[in-house]
Scaffold this motif. Structure first.
Motif, PDB file in Angstrom:
ATOM      1  N   ALA A  36       0.823  -1.210   0.000  1.00 54.64           N
ATOM      2  CA  ALA A  36       0.000   0.000   0.000  1.00 54.64           C
ATOM      3  C   ALA A  36       0.856   1.259   0.000  1.00 54.64           C
ATOM      4  O   ALA A  36       0.517   2.257  -0.646  1.00 54.64           O
ATOM      5  N   ALA A  37       1.970   1.229   0.704  1.00 54.49           N
ATOM      6  CA  ALA A  37       2.810   2.415   0.830  1.00 54.49           C
ATOM      7  C   ALA A  37       3.598   2.709  -0.441  1.00 54.49           C
ATOM      8  O   ALA A  37       3.707   3.866  -0.868  1.00 54.49           O
ATOM      9  N   LEU A  38       4.141   1.671  -1.066  1.00 53.88           N
ATOM     10  CA  LEU A  38       5.091   1.875  -2.156  1.00 53.88           C
ATOM     11  C   LEU A  38       4.463   1.811  -3.537  1.00 53.88           C
ATOM     12  O   LEU A  38       4.975   2.427  -4.481  1.00 53.88           O
ATOM     13  N   GLY A  39       3.372   1.056  -3.685  1.00 57.46           N
ATOM     14  CA  GLY A  39       2.844   0.869  -5.026  1.00 57.46           C
ATOM     15  C   GLY A  39       3.733  -0.049  -5.835  1.00 57.46           C
ATOM     16  O   GLY A  39       4.699  -0.627  -5.327  1.00 57.46           O
ATOM     17  N   VAL A  40       3.423  -0.178  -7.118  1.00 55.93           N
ATOM     18  CA  VAL A  40       4.091  -1.183  -7.943  1.00 55.93           C
ATOM     19  C   VAL A  40       5.500  -0.773  -8.339  1.00 55.93           C
ATOM     20  O   VAL A  40       6.458  -1.519  -8.140  1.00 55.93           O
ATOM     21  N   THR A  41       5.674   0.398  -8.895  1.00 54.27           N
ATOM     22  CA  THR A  41       6.983   0.773  -9.445  1.00 54.27           C
ATOM     23  C   THR A  41       8.048   0.859  -8.352  1.00 54.27           C
ATOM     24  O   THR A  41       9.117   0.245  -8.460  1.00 54.27           O
ATOM     25  N   GLN A  46      -5.393  -4.294  -2.581  1.00 56.92           N
ATOM     26  CA  GLN A  46      -5.802  -3.041  -3.204  1.00 56.92           C
ATOM     27  C   GLN A  46      -6.028  -1.949  -2.163  1.00 56.92           C
ATOM     28  O   GLN A  46      -7.150  -1.628  -1.797  1.00 56.92           O
ATOM     29  N   TYR A  47      -4.915  -1.372  -1.724  1.00 52.80           N
ATOM     30  CA  TYR A  47      -4.949  -0.287  -0.762  1.00 52.80           C
ATOM     31  C   TYR A  47      -3.880   0.731  -1.131  1.00 52.80           C
ATOM     32  O   TYR A  47      -2.849   0.375  -1.722  1.00 52.80           O
ATOM     33  N   GLY A  48      -4.112   1.975  -0.774  1.00 51.82           N
ATOM     34  CA  GLY A  48      -3.102   3.000  -0.963  1.00 51.82           C
ATOM     35  C   GLY A  48      -2.658   3.145  -2.403  1.00 51.82           C
ATOM     36  O   GLY A  48      -3.471   3.346  -3.315  1.00 51.82           O
ATOM     37  N   ALA A  49      -1.348   3.043  -2.626  1.00 49.27           N
ATOM     38  CA  ALA A  49      -0.782   3.240  -3.957  1.00 49.27           C
ATOM     39  C   ALA A  49      -0.966   2.027  -4.863  1.00 49.27           C
ATOM     40  O   ALA A  49      -0.564   2.066  -6.029  1.00 49.27           O
ATOM     41  N   ALA A  73       5.787  -0.893  11.117  1.00 54.59           N
ATOM     42  CA  ALA A  73       5.856   0.487  11.615  1.00 54.59           C
ATOM     43  C   ALA A  73       6.537   1.397  10.596  1.00 54.59           C
ATOM     44  O   ALA A  73       6.130   2.561  10.419  1.00 54.59           O
ATOM     45  N   THR A  74       7.565   0.876   9.922  1.00 52.22           N
ATOM     46  CA  THR A  74       8.249   1.651   8.888  1.00 52.22           C
ATOM     47  C   THR A  74       7.300   2.000   7.751  1.00 52.22           C
ATOM     48  O   THR A  74       7.245   3.153   7.288  1.00 52.22           O
ATOM     49  N   GLY A  75       6.551   0.997   7.285  1.00 54.78           N
ATOM     50  CA  GLY A  75       5.578   1.260   6.233  1.00 54.78           C
ATOM     51  C   GLY A  75       4.494   2.224   6.676  1.00 54.78           C
ATOM     52  O   GLY A  75       4.073   3.100   5.900  1.00 54.78           O
ATOM     53  N   GLY A  76       4.057   2.076   7.941  1.00 51.98           N
ATOM     54  CA  GLY A  76       3.065   2.996   8.465  1.00 51.98           C
ATOM     55  C   GLY A  76       3.588   4.424   8.538  1.00 51.98           C
ATOM     56  O   GLY A  76       2.871   5.387   8.210  1.00 51.98           O
ATOM     57  N   ALA A  77       4.844   4.575   8.982  1.00 52.83           N
ATOM     58  CA  ALA A  77       5.452   5.902   9.049  1.00 52.83           C
ATOM     59  C   ALA A  77       5.581   6.515   7.658  1.00 52.83           C
ATOM     60  O   ALA A  77       5.358   7.730   7.469  1.00 52.83           O
ATOM     61  N   LEU A 124       3.603   5.928   5.106  1.00 53.68           N
ATOM     62  CA  LEU A 124       2.260   6.366   4.715  1.00 53.68           C
ATOM     63  C   LEU A 124       1.883   7.663   5.416  1.00 53.68           C
ATOM     64  O   LEU A 124       1.270   8.567   4.819  1.00 53.68           O
ATOM     65  N   LEU A 125       2.228   7.769   6.688  1.00 51.46           N
ATOM     66  CA  LEU A 125       1.877   8.959   7.467  1.00 51.46           C
ATOM     67  C   LEU A 125       2.614  10.200   6.971  1.00 51.46           C
ATOM     68  O   LEU A 125       2.039  11.289   6.862  1.00 51.46           O
ATOM     69  N   LEU A 126       3.898  10.022   6.644  1.00 52.91           N
ATOM     70  CA  LEU A 126       4.717  11.167   6.251  1.00 52.91           C
ATOM     71  C   LEU A 126       4.548  11.562   4.794  1.00 52.91           C
ATOM     72  O   LEU A 126       4.538  12.752   4.451  1.00 52.91           O
ATOM     73  N   TYR A 127       4.415  10.542   3.926  1.00 49.29           N
ATOM     74  CA  TYR A 127       4.449  10.818   2.496  1.00 49.29           C
ATOM     75  C   TYR A 127       3.160  10.465   1.767  1.00 49.29           C
ATOM     76  O   TYR A 127       3.035  10.733   0.568  1.00 49.29           O
ATOM     77  N   GLY A 128       2.226   9.830   2.454  1.00 48.25           N
ATOM     78  CA  GLY A 128       0.987   9.466   1.790  1.00 48.25           C
ATOM     79  C   GLY A 128       1.138   8.228   0.944  1.00 48.25           C
ATOM     80  O   GLY A 128       2.188   7.572   0.929  1.00 48.25           O
ATOM     81  N   ALA A 129       0.063   7.880   0.219  1.00 44.14           N
ATOM     82  CA  ALA A 129       0.046   6.658  -0.577  1.00 44.14           C
ATOM     83  C   ALA A 129      -0.003   6.950  -2.075  1.00 44.14           C
ATOM     84  O   ALA A 129      -0.522   6.162  -2.862  1.00 44.14           O
ATOM     85  N   ALA A 130       0.521   8.083  -2.467  1.00 47.71           N
ATOM     86  CA  ALA A 130       0.501   8.452  -3.876  1.00 47.71           C
ATOM     87  C   ALA A 130       1.457   7.578  -4.680  1.00 47.71           C
ATOM     88  O   ALA A 130       2.526   7.184  -4.208  1.00 47.71           O
ATOM     89  N   LYS A 131       1.043   7.292  -5.902  1.00 47.02           N
ATOM     90  CA  LYS A 131       1.887   6.516  -6.810  1.00 47.02           C
ATOM     91  C   LYS A 131       2.902   7.467  -7.447  1.00 47.02           C
ATOM     92  O   LYS A 131       2.528   8.420  -8.122  1.00 47.02           O
ATOM     93  N   ILE A 132       4.194   7.206  -7.224  1.00 42.99           N
ATOM     94  CA  ILE A 132       5.232   8.118  -7.680  1.00 42.99           C
ATOM     95  C   ILE A 132       6.238   7.384  -8.561  1.00 42.99           C
ATOM     96  O   ILE A 132       6.263   6.158  -8.635  1.00 42.99           O
ATOM     97  N   ASP A 133       7.075   8.160  -9.227  1.00 47.51           N
ATOM     98  CA  ASP A 133       8.136   7.625 -10.063  1.00 47.51           C
ATOM     99  C   ASP A 133       9.419   7.500  -9.248  1.00 47.51           C
ATOM    100  O   ASP A 133       9.578   8.170  -8.215  1.00 47.51           O
ATOM    101  N   PRO A 134      10.365   6.676  -9.699  1.00 49.47           N
ATOM    102  CA  PRO A 134      11.643   6.548  -8.981  1.00 49.47           C
ATOM    103  C   PRO A 134      12.362   7.873  -8.772  1.00 49.47           C
ATOM    104  O   PRO A 134      13.028   8.067  -7.751  1.00 49.47           O
ATOM    105  N   SER A 135      12.219   8.808  -9.711  1.00 49.41           N
ATOM    106  CA  SER A 135      12.893  10.100  -9.583  1.00 49.41           C
ATOM    107  C   SER A 135      12.365  10.914  -8.410  1.00 49.41           C
ATOM    108  O   SER A 135      13.035  11.835  -7.933  1.00 49.41           O
ATOM    109  N   GLN A 136      11.154  10.573  -7.934  1.00 50.15           N
ATOM    110  CA  GLN A 136      10.538  11.307  -6.829  1.00 50.15           C
ATOM    111  C   GLN A 136      10.883  10.720  -5.461  1.00 50.15           C
ATOM    112  O   GLN A 136      10.437  11.253  -4.442  1.00 50.15           O
ATOM    113  N   MET A 137      11.653   9.650  -5.460  1.00 49.62           N
ATOM    114  CA  MET A 137      12.069   9.057  -4.179  1.00 49.62           C
ATOM    115  C   MET A 137      13.221   9.876  -3.605  1.00 49.62           C
ATOM    116  O   MET A 137      14.376   9.738  -3.994  1.00 49.62           O
ATOM    117  N   THR A 138      12.883  10.729  -2.649  1.00 46.20           N
ATOM    118  CA  THR A 138      13.878  11.597  -2.028  1.00 46.20           C
ATOM    119  C   THR A 138      14.773  10.788  -1.085  1.00 46.20           C
ATOM    120  O   THR A 138      14.441   9.665  -0.695  1.00 46.20           O
TER     121      THR A 138
END
Length: 586
Positions: free
Chosen positions: A84-89, A403-406, A224-228, A230-244
């Motif tokens: 849910a936190a990371l999505g597919v990519t 089927q949750y989050g991203a 807890a890591t996955g929950g954190a 989700l809490l900090l960054y949300g469950a949006a589907k992002i590209d690798p370039s957006q991984m800060t």
């Protein structure tokens, strides 16, 4: 490994396909009786030499069964949260990076630990005047040094690992993300190895609780890591370039922290059983040459599997680069396959392994053949309805579980396609594992390794053929079918070789049971499909529709299968039902 990607979070206590898996003779502790180093299961009876069980075997078994159940539950929750936190990519990159520590650990220690080092620790515990204390300290000193050096080298080689396992068709940002995650996660090699050795030391001293329960700490940390995340960054589907750097540090560092805490959690238990750490460098006393001879065939087995694994990862990452199903979805489905195998087939193997080992020691090959026949019939009868559920209810399962989050509806649909293939692979996988452990029961590690080599070659050929011939959206499902074909080939080759060694293995009875099971399964498929047609929802049901389909469809499939099995007088189903009734009464 056996063609899949799943790596248990339980270092030193692997689930199942694996493994996959390739770690004889220690069997996954899912049910009541274990092989080495549990009590009353060596050579058909008697305690493991040198073991000092603090409680009864039944008590140890209850602790391990409870720990395994909670571990599996938290492990699956861990997978759901990360999905849910990371999505597919991003999940594909995470899954690729996470496999690196496991594969290097397997090269160094994985199969050799349980096939060579664990039995040796048991023997030295009995034979040495100090209860094997000095030998164990020396072995741990060597392993810790080797693991530390291997970890440093692996971290330096992280970009090379990315090139090998990630497709060159993937973007530069994707490669960079895999490499950065690898820098944080490759130190898991050290903590995984230390945890496995600590667990082995505890087991040989009759302590089973901590090795079963500390993996849960690992799962909780990662959840807890996955929950954190989700809490900090949300469950949006992002590209690798957006991984800060912050996102990478959180998800990679949290995964590493989980394994480190798992290893540290075993230290109090080591003190409790009287083991104290002391550096010893007299490595010649370990008999390294003899250890190398004993572990050579197991190393060959592991190398063959890792070559196959590299091919699978590369092909899946190529498919992911084309926008289709990649490592994460495939790995999630493989986890479901391993759960069914672990709960049902491993229980059967666990019950049969001590019997086959004792029969092999006494030269009672007819008894081994009977146990193999019984194991094949029981595993097939018990797993068939699960395979039907995976195939018919694939879409509702994917939606309800993932089927949750991203993780979107399209991702759930892709998951359901691979899950159908996993249903096909389930029974061949479990039967092939039964034959593999029969070889281990007879101390035929060489035979198992030689059988595995052509099977891996066949698997790679099928996988490459699937990638070339199929459209990208079907590649992951095709790879799972390739696994099924290779498992079936492994079972056929193993049966042929074993028949020459132990005589006829009751294939007439097996074939009769297979035929009846096929009829019962076919009937449950028809009923299940009809029920799903009548219920609301399609290939992409809503969560409510999926849950309704899962409950109603599961009841319809299970009820139909049991009813037909009873009507067809499938003895193994009747026996399983009787056993359940007895346990309920108790």
């Amino acid at each position: 490994m056996t063609g899949g990607l799943y790596r248990s979070s339980n270092a030193g206590h692997r689930d199942g396909p694996y493994d996959d898996r390739h770690a004889p003779p220690l069997i996954d502790a899912d049910e009541a009786r274990l092989t080495v180093p549990d009590t009353d299961t060596v050579s058909g009876g008697g305690e493991v030499p040198g073991a000092e069980p603090p409680t009864s075997t039944a008590g140890n078994s209850l602790i391990m069964a409870a720990g395994s159940l909670v571990s599996r539950g938290t492990g699956f929750l861990r997978t759901m949260v990360l999905t849910a936190a990371l999505g597919v990519t991003i999940g594909d990159a995470y899954t690729t990076a996470q496999i690196f520590p496991g594969l290097i650990y397997d090269f160094l220690l994985g199969g050799i630990l349980s096939s060579v080092l664990l039995p040796l620790l048991v023997r030295r515990r009995k034979a040495d005047a100090d209860g094997g204390q000095a030998f164990t300290q020396t072995l741990l000193s060597l392993v810790v040094i080797a693991l530390a050096l291997a970890t440093v080298v692996a971290v330096l080689c992280a970009p090379l690992l990315t090139m090998l396992y990630a497709s060159e068709q993937a973007s530069d940002d994707y490669h960079e993300l895999v490499t950065r995650l690898s820098y944080l996660m490759l130190p898991m090699i050290f903590f995984t190895g230390v945890s496995a050795l600590f667990s082995a030391v505890l087991n040989t001293r009759g302590h089973f609780a901590a090795p079963m329960w500390t993996p849960i700490l690992n799962n909780i940390i990662v959840i807890a890591t996955g929950g954190a995340y989700l809490l900090l960054y949300g469950a949006a589907k992002i590209d690798p370039s957006q991984m800060t750097p912050g996102r990478i540090a959180l998800i990679g560092g949290g995964t590493l922290l989980g394994v480190a805490i798992q290893a540290a959690g075993l230290i109090p238990a080591l003190r409790k059983v009287g083991f104290r750490w002391k550096w010893r460098f007299n490595f010649r006393d370990l008999g390294l040459r003899d250890l190398a001879k004993l572990g050579a065939w197991m190393f060959f087995y592991v190398v063959a599997n890792q070559i196959g694994l590299a091919v699978v990862f590369n092909l899946l990452n190529r498919a992911a680069a084309a926008g289709e199903t990649g490592p994460m979805i495939y790995n999630n489905v493989y986890l479901l396959l391993m759960m069914a195998h672990g709960i049902i087939a491993v229980s059967i193997i666990t019950a049969l392994m001590p019997r086959m080992s004792a029969a092999a020691a006494d030269g009672r090959f007819t008894d081994i053949a009977e146990d193999l026949s019984r194991g094949m019939r029981t595993a097939t009868a018990a797993l068939a309805p699960v395979a039907v559920v995976y195939g018919v209810l694939a879409a509702p399962i994917a939606v309800v579980l993932f089927q949750y989050g991203a993780f979107t509806g399209d991702d759930a649909l892709a998951t359901s396609i691979v899950l159908i293939s996993a249903g096909i692979a389930l029974i061949p996988f479990s039967v092939s594992q039964l034959f593999t452990f029969a070889n281990y029961a007879m101390s035929e590690n060489k035979t198992a390794a030689l059988i595995n080599a052509p099977v891996v070659v066949i698997r790679i050929a099928i996988h490459v053929g699937c990638f070339v011939l199929l459209e990208p959206e079907w590649v992951a499902a095709g790879l799972m079918i390739g696994n099924a074909a290779s498992y079936l080939m492994s079972a056929v080759i193993s049966a042929t070789v074993l028949r020459r060694r132990i005589g006829a293995i009751g294939m007439r009875d097996v074939a009769a049971t297979f035929l009846k099971v096929t009829v019962a399964a076919a009937g449950s498929i028809l009923v299940g499909v009809l029920v799903m047609k009548l219920l609301p929802g399609d290939d992409t049901p809503s969560r409510i529709e999926a849950f309704l389909g899962l409950v109603v469809g599961g009841i319809a499939i299970g009820g139909t299968y049991v009813g037909l099995a009873l009507a067809l007088r499938i003895r193994e189903v009747t026996q399983l039902l009787d056993m359940v009734k007895r346990r309920i009464k108790r």
